[in-house]
Scaffold this motif. Structure first.
Motif, PDB file in Angstrom:
ATOM      1  N   ALA A 253       0.848  -1.198   0.000  1.00  0.00           N
ATOM      2  CA  ALA A 253       0.000   0.000   0.000  1.00  0.00           C
ATOM      3  C   ALA A 253       0.879   1.241   0.000  1.00  0.00           C
ATOM      4  CB  ALA A 253      -0.927   0.004   1.217  1.00  0.00           C
ATOM      5  N   LEU A 254       0.313   2.336  -0.469  1.00  0.00           N
ATOM      6  CA  LEU A 254       0.951   3.643  -0.339  1.00  0.00           C
ATOM      7  C   LEU A 254       0.644   4.118   1.076  1.00  0.00           C
ATOM      8  CD1 LEU A 254       2.385   6.074  -1.718  1.00  0.00           C
ATOM      9  CD2 LEU A 254       0.115   6.881  -2.389  1.00  0.00           C
ATOM     10  N   HIS A 255       1.640   4.056   1.969  1.00  0.00           N
ATOM     11  CA  HIS A 255       1.339   4.198   3.391  1.00  0.00           C
ATOM     12  C   HIS A 255       2.577   4.704   4.132  1.00  0.00           C
ATOM     13  CE1 HIS A 255      -1.607   2.331   6.541  1.00  0.00           C
ATOM     14  NE2 HIS A 255      -1.239   3.561   6.861  1.00  0.00           N
ATOM     15  N   ILE A 256       2.646   5.993   4.378  1.00  0.00           N
ATOM     16  CA  ILE A 256       3.748   6.577   5.134  1.00  0.00           C
ATOM     17  C   ILE A 256       3.616   6.182   6.604  1.00  0.00           C
ATOM     18  CG2 ILE A 256       4.721   8.762   5.972  1.00  0.00           C
ATOM     19  CD1 ILE A 256       5.471   8.365   3.150  1.00  0.00           C
ATOM     20  N   LEU A 298      -7.629   5.107   7.269  1.00  0.00           N
ATOM     21  CA  LEU A 298      -7.048   6.108   8.157  1.00  0.00           C
ATOM     22  C   LEU A 298      -6.498   5.387   9.375  1.00  0.00           C
ATOM     23  CD1 LEU A 298      -6.802   9.246   8.496  1.00  0.00           C
ATOM     24  CD2 LEU A 298      -8.884   9.127   9.859  1.00  0.00           C
ATOM     25  N   ASP A 299      -5.242   5.678   9.749  1.00  0.00           N
ATOM     26  CA  ASP A 299      -4.670   5.062  10.935  1.00  0.00           C
ATOM     27  C   ASP A 299      -5.370   5.587  12.183  1.00  0.00           C
ATOM     28  OD1 ASP A 299      -2.974   3.874   9.198  1.00  0.00           O
ATOM     29  OD2 ASP A 299      -1.187   4.987   9.787  1.00  0.00           O
ATOM     30  N   SER A 300      -5.538   4.744  13.165  1.00  0.00           N
ATOM     31  CA  SER A 300      -6.227   5.131  14.386  1.00  0.00           C
ATOM     32  C   SER A 300      -5.479   6.259  15.086  1.00  0.00           C
ATOM     33  CB  SER A 300      -6.342   3.927  15.332  1.00  0.00           C
ATOM     34  OG  SER A 300      -6.995   4.290  16.519  1.00  0.00           O
ATOM     35  N   THR A 301      -6.210   7.303  15.432  1.00  0.00           N
ATOM     36  CA  THR A 301      -5.627   8.445  16.132  1.00  0.00           C
ATOM     37  C   THR A 301      -6.691   9.082  17.011  1.00  0.00           C
ATOM     38  OG1 THR A 301      -4.656  10.633  15.874  1.00  0.00           O
ATOM     39  CG2 THR A 301      -6.111   9.908  14.134  1.00  0.00           C
ATOM     40  N   LEU A 356     -13.462   4.713   9.430  1.00  0.00           N
ATOM     41  CA  LEU A 356     -12.307   4.947   8.566  1.00  0.00           C
ATOM     42  C   LEU A 356     -11.062   4.197   9.014  1.00  0.00           C
ATOM     43  CD1 LEU A 356     -12.755   8.775   7.924  1.00  0.00           C
ATOM     44  CD2 LEU A 356     -13.522   6.862   6.517  1.00  0.00           C
ATOM     45  N   TYR A 357     -11.100   3.575  10.196  1.00  0.00           N
ATOM     46  CA  TYR A 357      -9.964   2.790  10.653  1.00  0.00           C
ATOM     47  C   TYR A 357      -9.992   1.380  10.076  1.00  0.00           C
ATOM     48  CZ  TYR A 357      -9.753   6.686  13.920  1.00  0.00           C
ATOM     49  OH  TYR A 357      -9.695   7.938  14.475  1.00  0.00           O
ATOM     50  N   LYS A 358     -10.986   1.131   9.201  1.00  0.00           N
ATOM     51  CA  LYS A 358     -11.038  -0.084   8.400  1.00  0.00           C
ATOM     52  C   LYS A 358     -10.991   0.310   6.929  1.00  0.00           C
ATOM     53  CE  LYS A 358     -13.856  -2.621  11.781  1.00  0.00           C
ATOM     54  NZ  LYS A 358     -15.148  -3.327  12.025  1.00  0.00           N
ATOM     55  N   THR A 400      -6.483  13.312   7.652  1.00  0.00           N
ATOM     56  CA  THR A 400      -6.250  14.051   8.893  1.00  0.00           C
ATOM     57  C   THR A 400      -5.433  13.166   9.823  1.00  0.00           C
ATOM     58  OG1 THR A 400      -8.345  13.267   9.813  1.00  0.00           O
ATOM     59  CG2 THR A 400      -8.377  15.392   8.700  1.00  0.00           C
ATOM     60  N   GLY A 401      -4.167  13.019   9.497  1.00  0.00           N
ATOM     61  CA  GLY A 401      -3.277  12.118  10.221  1.00  0.00           C
ATOM     62  C   GLY A 401      -2.753  11.051   9.283  1.00  0.00           C
TER      63      GLY A 401
END
Length: 425
Positions: A253-256, A298-301, A356-358, A400-401
């Motif tokens: 994945a494209l994932h920083i 979206l990563d959990s934040t 969005l965390y899925k 947003t994160g």
């Protein structure tokens, strides 16, 4: 007696005509007045209303209620933040007079809101330009406005603009780098060059302005070499931080990663936006017929109460976008397909509230200017638009994160795959 919705619209049109000095013949506007009005609305609201929409609104026998986004765009010219504020600040109509002509004597309280709106709006224009509100410029001959990049690709990128306004009579001249009116700066009409730095990739439309009228536009295409990640903290003064392209793809994945963000001096304990840009001219792919299929997460934040993510499709003349938001925050969602803009305040966008965390699958299918948005394979919104926005010139994701993209598939109107990336899978 309180105003009806159609009377509010009539009053809005009247005030706009007075403010912009529009010439109305039997309730209609001339072509050049329609163009000037469309430019003024775009400058103040970021929404481009088509000439056909404005022409229909100003027809003498027009008796419909326009779309809420159209009303919002109209009242922006008068300095109101939205249609509701405009309505609240209008005085009720006096009793209809029997005489053939409207009564000339009005109580002061009846006209104060309209006068106040005009005074405040004129003051804002004067404050921005340093001069009183100006008349339309007089163009007596050709006007030059071109630009040249200092680097062929990538950011930052300085564009040296060349302008010649010797044939224009106006009080003030301005340069505007893109859609953002806050980027408008005053320029010397006796000179011919102005340089601007573009810190973000994209398809920008620079503007040469006299008084408050757009003289010329110049298209600036800042391209990237593949996917270009950047981040910036949420503040007006914040400059973007360009992230390393190598290492931006992980686990298919494209994932920083958070580690990369920290190493690049992004304070992950403060609100920030992570973006991925892929800006290029996609072969034979146009705004009126295309399909885009992607999957995002979206990563959990816990930093943001209402985290969200958006997909932007850049075209030659405008943008399309879809914003998904955390469940419970649907009021903050918005979408734009063609010239049609919908927000979660005046529209039911509850379908765009997601976990969005899925991983979420997002599809946009446009066939003959009818856009269907699907989430996880289920159509949730269909929008028909009218304008042609030209070729597709770029894609962008905003989170947003920290967040990631699983795959991207773009097809043109002939169902030909013009771009596909599964990021190493």
């Amino acid at each position: 007696m309180s105003l009806t919705e159609k009377e509010y619209i009539a009053r809005c049109k009247q005030l706009i005509g007075e403010q912009l000095r529009l010439v109305s013949d039997d309730g209609t506007l001339r072509q050049r007045d329609l163009e000037s009005l469309a430019d003024s609305i775009e400058e103040r609201s970021g929404i481009r209303l088509s000439l056909s929409t404005l022409k229909r609104l100003w027809k003498k026998d027009y008796d419909q209620v326009p779309h809420p986004s159209t009303l919002q765009a109209l009242v922006s010219v008068l300095g109101y933040k939205d249609w509701q504020e405009f309505r609240l600040k209008q005085a009720p109509l006096p009793a209809a007079p029997v005489a053939e002509k409207p009564a000339r004597r009005l109580n002061l309280w009846m006209i104060l809101p309209a006068v106040a709106a005009l005074v405040v709006f004129s003051w804002l224009i004067a404050f921005r330009s340093g001069q009183p509100a100006s008349l339309k410029p007089v163009v007596k001959g050709p006007v030059t406005f071109t630009g040249n990049k200092t680097v062929a690709q990538g950011v930052p990128n300085t564009i040296v603009f060349n302008y010649d306004v010797r044939n224009v009579v106006a009080d003030s001249f301005f340069f505007q780098q893109s859609w953002n009116e806050q980027e408008r700066v005053k320029i010397d009409p006796g000179k011919h060059y102005y340089s601007a730095i573009y810190y973000y990739p994209g398809f920008h439309r620079a503007k040469l302005i006299a008084n408050d009228s757009i003289l010329k536009r110049f298209k600036v295409h800042i391209t990237t070499d593949g996917w270009f990640p950047l981040a910036h903290h949420v503040s007006r003064e914040s400059m973007p931080v360009y992230l390393p392209q190598e290492g931006s793809i992980r686990d298919g994945a494209l994932h920083i990663s958070t580690e990369t963000l920290v190493a690049s001096h992004i304070d992950v304990n403060k609100d920030f936006t992570l973006s991925y840009f892929n800006v290029r001219e996609f072969e034979d792919t146009y705004s009126d017929n295309f399909s885009l299929d992607t999957r995002v997460i979206l990563d959990s934040t816990n930093l943001n109460a209402c985290p969200g993510l958006s997909l932007v499709v850049m075209c030659e003349e405008d943008i399309f976008f879809v914003c998904m938001i955390r469940k419970g925050c649907e009021r903050n969602s918005n979408i734009k397909m063609g010239e049609v803009y919908e927000d979660g305040v005046q529209n039911d966008l509850s379908s765009f509230g997601r976990d969005l965390y899925k991983w979420q699958q997002l599809q946009i299918q446009v066939v003959n200017k009818q856009a269907t948005i699907s989430l996880d394979g289920q159509p949730v919104r269909t929008i028909r638009f009218k304008k042609d926005f030209g070729k597709i010139m770029g894609l962008a994701y905003h989170f947003t994160g920290p967040g990631g993209v699983d795959y991207v598939k773009l097809k043109n109107g002939k169902n030909k795959m013009v771009y596909e990336d599964e990021f190493g899978k």
